[in-house]
Design an enzyme around this catalytic site. Structure first.
Site, short mmCIF file in Angstrom:
data_model
loop_
_atom_site.label_atom_id
_atom_site.label_comp_id
_atom_site.label_asym_id
_atom_site.label_seq_id
_atom_site.Cartn_x
_atom_site.Cartn_y
_atom_site.Cartn_z
N LYS A 65 -1.09 5.87 -13.62
CA LYS A 65 -0.97 7.23 -13.09
C LYS A 65 -0.49 8.22 -14.17
CE LYS A 65 -0.14 5.75 -8.32
NZ LYS A 65 0.66 5.99 -7.10
N TYR A 105 -7.43 9.00 -1.90
CA TYR A 105 -6.27 8.72 -1.04
C TYR A 105 -6.49 9.22 0.39
CZ TYR A 105 -3.26 7.05 -4.84
OH TYR A 105 -2.70 6.32 -5.85
N PHE A 113 3.48 13.08 2.81
CA PHE A 113 3.53 13.15 1.34
C PHE A 113 2.15 13.33 0.71
CE2 PHE A 113 3.45 8.63 2.58
CZ PHE A 113 2.30 8.19 1.92
N ARG A 141 -0.69 -6.96 -7.44
CA ARG A 141 0.33 -6.36 -6.57
C ARG A 141 1.71 -6.96 -6.87
NH1 ARG A 141 -1.53 -2.89 -2.87
NH2 ARG A 141 0.21 -3.09 -1.43
N THR A 147 6.08 -0.54 -3.71
CA THR A 147 5.67 0.86 -3.87
C THR A 147 6.83 1.74 -4.31
OG1 THR A 147 4.04 0.53 -2.14
CG2 THR A 147 4.58 2.81 -2.67
N ARG A 158 6.79 -1.47 -11.72
CA ARG A 158 7.46 -0.32 -11.10
C ARG A 158 8.97 -0.36 -11.31
NH1 ARG A 158 3.38 -0.59 -6.00
NH2 ARG A 158 1.95 1.08 -6.60
N ASN A 168 5.02 6.47 -9.25
CA ASN A 168 5.33 5.04 -9.34
C ASN A 168 4.41 4.30 -10.33
OD1 ASN A 168 3.09 5.13 -7.73
ND2 ASN A 168 3.91 3.83 -6.10
N HIS A 171 -1.29 2.19 -9.47
CA HIS A 171 -1.89 1.94 -8.15
C HIS A 171 -2.68 0.64 -8.25
CE1 HIS A 171 -4.27 2.36 -4.48
NE2 HIS A 171 -5.29 1.96 -5.23
N GLU A 182 -12.92 1.19 -4.00
CA GLU A 182 -12.24 1.93 -5.08
C GLU A 182 -12.96 1.72 -6.42
OE1 GLU A 182 -7.83 1.86 -2.96
OE2 GLU A 182 -8.13 0.66 -4.77
P1 CMP Z 1 -0.05 3.90 -4.29
O1 CMP Z 1 0.08 2.43 -4.42
O2 CMP Z 1 -0.89 4.63 -5.26
O3 CMP Z 1 -0.57 4.23 -2.82
C1 CMP Z 1 -0.26 5.42 -2.14
C2 CMP Z 1 0.77 6.22 -2.85
O4 CMP Z 1 1.45 7.15 -2.07
C3 CMP Z 1 1.86 5.30 -3.35
O5 CMP Z 1 1.41 4.50 -4.38
C4 CMP Z 1 2.96 6.28 -3.68
O6 CMP Z 1 2.81 6.81 -4.99
C5 CMP Z 1 2.71 7.38 -2.68
N1 CMP Z 1 3.77 7.36 -1.67
C6 CMP Z 1 3.99 6.43 -0.74
N2 CMP Z 1 5.05 6.78 0.02
C7 CMP Z 1 5.51 7.97 -0.45
C8 CMP Z 1 6.56 8.82 -0.10
N3 CMP Z 1 7.38 8.52 0.91
N4 CMP Z 1 6.71 9.95 -0.81
C9 CMP Z 1 5.88 10.26 -1.81
N5 CMP Z 1 4.84 9.48 -2.20
C10 CMP Z 1 4.66 8.33 -1.53
#
Ligand code: CMP
Length: 194
Positions: A65, A105, A113, A141, A147, A158, A168, A171, A182
């Site tokens: 990211k 997404y 969010f 994963r 996450t 992470r 984070n 992905h 994807e």
């Molecule tokens: P990712 O694995 O890319 O999948 C969805 C993304 O949404 C996740 O990583 C986070 O970066 C983001 N995400 C999930 N929960 C939250 C949250 N509570 N606030 C902000 N971003 C979030």
């Protein structure tokens, strides 16, 4: 080739009767052991292709990211990915458009969010990748960690690199179906070189 050698008795020379100098023969060391060992080796070799077929070689989709590219962490993150046994079989650095981020997404479009997530994904370049390996989806994963980095295990990407749940660092696809979708969003078949 080795089963053929075994069948012709050339790979187990001590299992047969051996000629002494002068023409008389000496008994084998242990006919029973030799036979059992030969059978075990043959069985292992015959089953090897089945073992290979049973291995779940998968592909998964990965994004490094904008917080990773901004902090020059793509090499460090990919080192962890490769150390986990995954192979990067496709890779490109791109700037996501808002449309692309919203499409990617879309499953989160109703979440509070969502706007923040899309903004963060278009804030800088990303590196999109296809990873290949045994159980690649779960393996990746596991190496990414939870996450929310606050909940991630020690040693995960992470835990070591993420700034926050929104930033984070990486992905990864969550299932074979999403991995296929994807990957297809970002790569043509001939851009994936396994
Ligand atoms: P990712 O694995 O890319 O999948 C969805 C993304 O949404 C996740 O990583 C986070 O970066 C983001 N995400 C999930 N929960 C939250 C949250 N509570 N606030 C902000 N971003 C979030």
């Amino acid at each position: 080739m080795i089963p053929a050698l075994l069948a012709h008795g050339r790979a187990t020379p001590t299992c047969g009767r051996r000629k002494k100098e002068g023409g008389s023969s000496i008994p084998p060391y242990s006919p029973t052991l030799c036979t059992a060992a030969g059978a075990a080796i043959s069985a292992f070799l015959i089953q090897t292709p089945a073992r290979l077929f049973d291995m779940a070689i998968e592909r998964t989709f990965s994004i490094l990211k904008p917080d990773a590219t901004r902090r020059n962490l793509t090499g460090a993150v990919n080192a962890k990915i490769e150390q986990a046994g995954l192979r990067i079989v496709a890779q490109k650095r791109v700037r996501m458009t808002r449309d692309q981020a919203e499409t990617f997404y879309s499953v989160h479009s109703a979440r509070p969010f969502f706007g923040e997530l899309v903004d963060s994904m278009i804030a800088g370049p990303v590196v999109v990748q296809v990873l290949e390996g045994e159980n690649a989806i779960k393996t990746y994963r596991d190496v990414m960690g939870a996450t929310n980095p606050a909940n991630a295990d020690a040693g995960t990407i992470r835990k070591e690199f993420a700034v926050s749940v929104g930033e984070n660092t990486v992905h990864g696809s969550d299932a074979p179906e999403t991995a296929a979708i994807e990957i297809a969003q970002w790569f043509a078949g001939n851009e994936i070189v396994g």
